[in-house]
Design a protein around this motif. Sequence first.
Motif, PDB file in Angstrom:
ATOM      1  N   LYS A 448     -12.135 -15.362  25.524  1.00  0.00           N
ATOM      2  CA  LYS A 448     -10.788 -15.618  26.026  1.00  0.00           C
ATOM      3  C   LYS A 448      -9.953 -14.330  25.958  1.00  0.00           C
ATOM      4  O   LYS A 448      -9.973 -13.627  24.953  1.00  0.00           O
ATOM      5  CB  LYS A 448     -10.118 -16.715  25.201  1.00  0.00           C
ATOM      6  CG  LYS A 448     -10.827 -18.056  25.279  1.00  0.00           C
ATOM      7  CD  LYS A 448     -10.172 -19.075  24.350  1.00  0.00           C
ATOM      8  CE  LYS A 448     -10.938 -20.405  24.343  1.00  0.00           C
ATOM      9  NZ  LYS A 448     -10.356 -21.371  23.375  1.00  0.00           N
ATOM     10  N   GLU A 449      -9.227 -14.059  27.020  1.00  0.00           N
ATOM     11  CA  GLU A 449      -8.426 -12.838  27.076  1.00  0.00           C
ATOM     12  C   GLU A 449      -7.445 -12.782  25.912  1.00  0.00           C
ATOM     13  O   GLU A 449      -6.711 -13.740  25.641  1.00  0.00           O
ATOM     14  CB  GLU A 449      -7.661 -12.771  28.397  1.00  0.00           C
ATOM     15  CG  GLU A 449      -6.872 -11.497  28.582  1.00  0.00           C
ATOM     16  CD  GLU A 449      -6.189 -11.406  29.924  1.00  0.00           C
ATOM     17  OE1 GLU A 449      -5.517 -10.386  30.177  1.00  0.00           O
ATOM     18  OE2 GLU A 449      -6.318 -12.354  30.729  1.00  0.00           O
ATOM     19  N   GLY A 450      -7.461 -11.657  25.192  1.00  0.00           N
ATOM     20  CA  GLY A 450      -6.548 -11.458  24.081  1.00  0.00           C
ATOM     21  C   GLY A 450      -6.976 -12.104  22.784  1.00  0.00           C
ATOM     22  O   GLY A 450      -6.402 -11.827  21.733  1.00  0.00           O
ATOM     23  N   SER A 451      -7.986 -12.967  22.816  1.00  0.00           N
ATOM     24  CA  SER A 451      -8.391 -13.678  21.598  1.00  0.00           C
ATOM     25  C   SER A 451      -9.129 -12.750  20.649  1.00  0.00           C
ATOM     26  O   SER A 451      -9.888 -11.876  21.057  1.00  0.00           O
ATOM     27  CB  SER A 451      -9.295 -14.857  21.956  1.00  0.00           C
ATOM     28  OG  SER A 451      -9.794 -15.481  20.777  1.00  0.00           O
ATOM     29  N   LEU A 452      -8.907 -12.989  19.349  1.00  0.00           N
ATOM     30  CA  LEU A 452      -9.616 -12.246  18.303  1.00  0.00           C
ATOM     31  C   LEU A 452     -10.663 -13.123  17.615  1.00  0.00           C
ATOM     32  O   LEU A 452     -11.340 -12.654  16.706  1.00  0.00           O
ATOM     33  CB  LEU A 452      -8.618 -11.739  17.257  1.00  0.00           C
ATOM     34  CG  LEU A 452      -7.570 -10.741  17.750  1.00  0.00           C
ATOM     35  CD1 LEU A 452      -6.530 -10.489  16.665  1.00  0.00           C
ATOM     36  CD2 LEU A 452      -8.213  -9.434  18.164  1.00  0.00           C
ATOM     37  N   VAL A 453     -10.802 -14.388  18.046  1.00  0.00           N
ATOM     38  CA  VAL A 453     -11.714 -15.328  17.396  1.00  0.00           C
ATOM     39  C   VAL A 453     -13.033 -15.334  18.153  1.00  0.00           C
ATOM     40  O   VAL A 453     -13.103 -15.777  19.302  1.00  0.00           O
ATOM     41  CB  VAL A 453     -11.114 -16.740  17.334  1.00  0.00           C
ATOM     42  CG1 VAL A 453     -12.067 -17.680  16.597  1.00  0.00           C
ATOM     43  CG2 VAL A 453      -9.760 -16.714  16.635  1.00  0.00           C
ATOM     44  N   VAL A 454     -14.087 -14.833  17.500  1.00  0.00           N
ATOM     45  CA  VAL A 454     -15.383 -14.654  18.160  1.00  0.00           C
ATOM     46  C   VAL A 454     -16.359 -15.791  17.879  1.00  0.00           C
ATOM     47  O   VAL A 454     -17.432 -15.842  18.475  1.00  0.00           O
ATOM     48  CB  VAL A 454     -16.035 -13.319  17.718  1.00  0.00           C
ATOM     49  CG1 VAL A 454     -15.153 -12.143  18.086  1.00  0.00           C
ATOM     50  CG2 VAL A 454     -16.336 -13.330  16.219  1.00  0.00           C
ATOM     51  N   ASN A 455     -16.017 -16.714  16.977  1.00  0.00           N
ATOM     52  CA  ASN A 455     -16.951 -17.759  16.558  1.00  0.00           C
ATOM     53  C   ASN A 455     -17.357 -18.633  17.737  1.00  0.00           C
ATOM     54  O   ASN A 455     -16.517 -19.035  18.538  1.00  0.00           O
ATOM     55  CB  ASN A 455     -16.314 -18.628  15.475  1.00  0.00           C
ATOM     56  CG  ASN A 455     -15.809 -17.810  14.310  1.00  0.00           C
ATOM     57  OD1 ASN A 455     -14.747 -17.220  14.392  1.00  0.00           O
ATOM     58  ND2 ASN A 455     -16.576 -17.767  13.239  1.00  0.00           N
ATOM     59  N   SER A 456     -18.637 -18.973  17.790  1.00  0.00           N
ATOM     60  CA  SER A 456     -19.136 -19.816  18.873  1.00  0.00           C
ATOM     61  C   SER A 456     -18.460 -21.175  18.870  1.00  0.00           C
ATOM     62  O   SER A 456     -18.221 -21.761  19.929  1.00  0.00           O
ATOM     63  CB  SER A 456     -20.658 -19.972  18.766  1.00  0.00           C
ATOM     64  OG  SER A 456     -21.020 -20.488  17.492  1.00  0.00           O
ATOM     65  N   SER A 457     -18.132 -21.683  17.692  1.00  0.00           N
ATOM     66  CA  SER A 457     -17.474 -22.985  17.590  1.00  0.00           C
ATOM     67  C   SER A 457     -16.068 -22.966  18.166  1.00  0.00           C
ATOM     68  O   SER A 457     -15.483 -24.008  18.440  1.00  0.00           O
ATOM     69  CB  SER A 457     -17.426 -23.437  16.129  1.00  0.00           C
ATOM     70  OG  SER A 457     -16.778 -22.463  15.332  1.00  0.00           O
ATOM     71  N   GLN A 458     -15.522 -21.759  18.346  1.00  0.00           N
ATOM     72  CA  GLN A 458     -14.172 -21.613  18.890  1.00  0.00           C
ATOM     73  C   GLN A 458     -14.186 -20.994  20.296  1.00  0.00           C
ATOM     74  O   GLN A 458     -13.186 -20.452  20.753  1.00  0.00           O
ATOM     75  CB  GLN A 458     -13.331 -20.723  17.957  1.00  0.00           C
ATOM     76  CG  GLN A 458     -13.379 -21.107  16.497  1.00  0.00           C
ATOM     77  CD  GLN A 458     -12.838 -22.495  16.244  1.00  0.00           C
ATOM     78  OE1 GLN A 458     -11.787 -22.856  16.758  1.00  0.00           O
ATOM     79  NE2 GLN A 458     -13.551 -23.294  15.466  1.00  0.00           N
ATOM     80  N   GLY A 459     -15.345 -21.061  20.953  1.00  0.00           N
ATOM     81  CA  GLY A 459     -15.415 -20.600  22.341  1.00  0.00           C
ATOM     82  C   GLY A 459     -15.921 -19.181  22.522  1.00  0.00           C
ATOM     83  O   GLY A 459     -15.875 -18.650  23.636  1.00  0.00           O
ATOM     84  N   GLY A 460     -16.421 -18.557  21.469  1.00  0.00           N
ATOM     85  CA  GLY A 460     -16.938 -17.199  21.584  1.00  0.00           C
ATOM     86  C   GLY A 460     -18.337 -17.166  22.175  1.00  0.00           C
ATOM     87  O   GLY A 460     -19.027 -18.186  22.263  1.00  0.00           O
ATOM     88  N   GLY A 461     -18.761 -15.984  22.587  1.00  0.00           N
ATOM     89  CA  GLY A 461     -20.100 -15.785  23.127  1.00  0.00           C
ATOM     90  C   GLY A 461     -20.832 -14.709  22.360  1.00  0.00           C
ATOM     91  O   GLY A 461     -20.379 -14.265  21.296  1.00  0.00           O
ATOM     92  N   THR A 462     -21.974 -14.285  22.864  1.00  0.00           N
ATOM     93  CA  THR A 462     -22.784 -13.265  22.199  1.00  0.00           C
ATOM     94  C   THR A 462     -23.247 -12.200  23.189  1.00  0.00           C
ATOM     95  O   THR A 462     -23.270 -12.430  24.401  1.00  0.00           O
ATOM     96  CB  THR A 462     -24.025 -13.880  21.518  1.00  0.00           C
ATOM     97  OG1 THR A 462     -24.924 -14.373  22.523  1.00  0.00           O
ATOM     98  CG2 THR A 462     -23.650 -15.015  20.588  1.00  0.00           C
ATOM     99  N   LYS A 463     -23.631 -11.050  22.638  1.00  0.00           N
ATOM    100  CA  LYS A 463     -24.206  -9.949  23.401  1.00  0.00           C
ATOM    101  C   LYS A 463     -25.455  -9.444  22.686  1.00  0.00           C
ATOM    102  O   LYS A 463     -25.566  -9.590  21.467  1.00  0.00           O
ATOM    103  CB  LYS A 463     -23.230  -8.759  23.472  1.00  0.00           C
ATOM    104  CG  LYS A 463     -22.007  -8.911  24.345  1.00  0.00           C
ATOM    105  CD  LYS A 463     -21.109  -7.701  24.133  1.00  0.00           C
ATOM    106  CE  LYS A 463     -19.994  -7.629  25.148  1.00  0.00           C
ATOM    107  NZ  LYS A 463     -20.479  -7.202  26.467  1.00  0.00           N
TER     108      LYS A 463
END
Length: 470
Positions: A448-463
């Motif tokens: 999400k633009e501007g988000s600092l929360v990377v957790n997958s449970s909170q909508g983050g992804g991986t590289k």
Amino acid sequence: MAFDEMLGLGDTPREAYRKAAQWLNNAPPDLLRARSKQAELFFRRMGITFAVYGEAESNERLIPFDVVPRIIDAAEWKGLEAGLIQRVSAINAFLKDIYGAQECLKAGILPAELILTNPAYRPEMQDRRPPQDIWVQIAGVDLVRTSENDFHVLEDNVRTPSGVSYMLENREMMMRLFPDLYAEYSVRPVETYTDMLLASLKASAPSSAGNDPTIVVLTPGPFNSAYYEHSFLADKLGVELVEGSDLFVDDDKVFMRTTQGPQQVDVIYRRVDDDFIDPLTFRPDSALGVPGLMAAYHAGNVALTNAVGTGVADDKAVYTYMPEIIRFYTGEEPILKNVPTWRCREPEALREVLSRLDELVVKEVGGSGGYGMLVGPASTKAEIEAFRAKLVSNPDDFIAQPTLALSTAPTLAGDKLVGRHIDLRPFVLSSPQGARVAPGGLTRVALKEGSLVVNSSQGGGTKDTWVLED
């Protein structure tokens, strides 16, 4: 302005990214989008999902995979590797001490009540020793970058750290979808992780196990959020995936039920939390554990990875003392920095935090997965005031940190590459032969633009994370 992994603070690609930037500039406009859809299809077919607790309609999700790799050069990695080994070695020494002579408490390195009244402290382990004296065989340490030369440890994960399956699957996906870009670089392999893990597990087996110990992965079952990873790792290790009902204890030894009859188990890579691992010792209502397991463990007949009681070392209040812990046990200055942190249990710190809630990140000391936290700058006034009440009511349960300018990395959003904030979870394996770090790790990205929360449970992804050869 946040430091960008590819461009630094300017508009010229850093050396590690030079070939990648050129490749991205030359790629057809729709290539990345097409490959991204392919990756999603592959992951879906392979069943690479995680469960989201509390969602009534659909509790299985894919973790979004971003097709632009995160690249770390050899010199950067060398410094990170040294800092990670130093930190995990100190954590092992700390756990051995607090369940032993408690010299760090006697020396006042941290308050005794912070340990002895901690929910993760297990009195059952006092004056006990795990087989081979290794408490944390597997650690996942979350790192964030704030400038070209500054990495900080955000938190330590030493109970049942997860995410390594995504590290391995992400690499396989990049090699499959982008062989031409991958061939441009000399990337250190991560697929050796399972060999390293197997060697670490074998080396941590009880002395009575012999040269070929029997190892199992203990899972809470298919309803656990990380069940895919449990089955993935058992398959890669070539060992059995078991639930508590597949094991039993007889004469202080653990056995696995098989079609050929009972087979003694020497090492349990457990993905079941302490509370549920043995209903005779901990929660009597647990159906996930093995009755009598702790008796077998204390008798030295089975190794548990990680050891029972390790959770006290990844408590976020204990985290704030890690620089002092490292100095106490190693006699060295910490190579990796902690994030500056306020301990809300201290009245002066609490007053400071309450006056700045709209600009700080506040976390539960025992929290994980991005749950139970406040990101002040991204929260509404109502959310801040509701959190203020929780903080005033139970200040011991919280720590606070400044909102860091996490580094960004180029990430595909639709048809465009945009900067999104990232972190990195490398995995450190410890055995009687020492500690080793898998050359890479799980890069998580806040989509999400501007988000600092990377957790997958909170909508983050991986590289995928590429560590370059010297």
